[in-house]
Scaffold this active site. Sequence first.
Site, PDB file in Angstrom:
ATOM      1  CD  GLU A   4      -2.320  -5.658 -12.762  1.00 21.81           C
ATOM      2  OE1 GLU A   4      -3.144  -6.567 -12.793  1.00 21.81           O
ATOM      3  OE2 GLU A   4      -1.309  -5.686 -12.027  1.00 21.81           O
ATOM      4  CG  HIS A  29       1.624  -5.971  -7.583  1.00 23.37           C
ATOM      5  ND1 HIS A  29       0.594  -5.489  -6.812  1.00 23.37           N
ATOM      6  CD2 HIS A  29       1.050  -6.743  -8.549  1.00 23.37           C
ATOM      7  CE1 HIS A  29      -0.550  -5.965  -7.267  1.00 23.37           C
ATOM      8  NE2 HIS A  29      -0.308  -6.723  -8.323  1.00 23.37           N
TER       9      HIS A  29
END
Length: 232
Positions: free
Chosen positions: A145, A97
């Site tokens: 993302e 992430h």
Amino acid sequence: MKYKINTPFFIFNPKSYFTGEKIQEFASLAEKLAEKYTELSIFMTAPFADLQKITAHTRNIIVTAQHMDGIEPGRGMGYVLPESLYESGVKAVFLNHAEKPMNFSELVKSIERANELDIITIVCADSIKEAKAIATLNPDIILCEPTELIGTGQTSNDEYIRETNEAIKQINPDILVMQAAGISNTDDVYKVISLGADGTGCTSGITEADNPKEMFESMIYSVKSAKRELEQ
């Protein structure tokens, strides 16, 4: 055997916004929604200290860790041991992430260790180029993302969503593609599923909503609505 993922899926990732009693309330809500919408899969992350309590009180959601290190039992002070997650009942893990980036060699090892323990891997990519590279590692899910859109309320444009979906599926059609950049409302959820994503998810769109629980439930309903529309 890894837990079966029904698509489209939704991931509520409260990061460190909620802990303790608050996050338990959301886990209970997620469990009720998973029982109601059995055709979908609902994932929920939590800070490490809250994971085991959530797994002890849920059966139908996919409880997910926010990170895991690719280490073996033994030395590793301060690292997140895969076995500790597995034995806590965790079924999935986020890797790479933007708020917890990993280099490629670390990512390779963490995916290998997750596979050994049948833990679902959700690997983040901030560009089409990175998504293609990660796809060669065959994770279960790739979250496309762009870092600059996280938490902005601005979603990826339609072209980016279609292009990343296609690029990943060309490398491995079995990888599920998640689009979740800037998801802030039910329309965003509906849009990305309608454009072909296998799943989506949200953090601040829920945690910062006037009524977070109501927003969570509404987003799940939008996933169901988009699925129904695609099947017609």
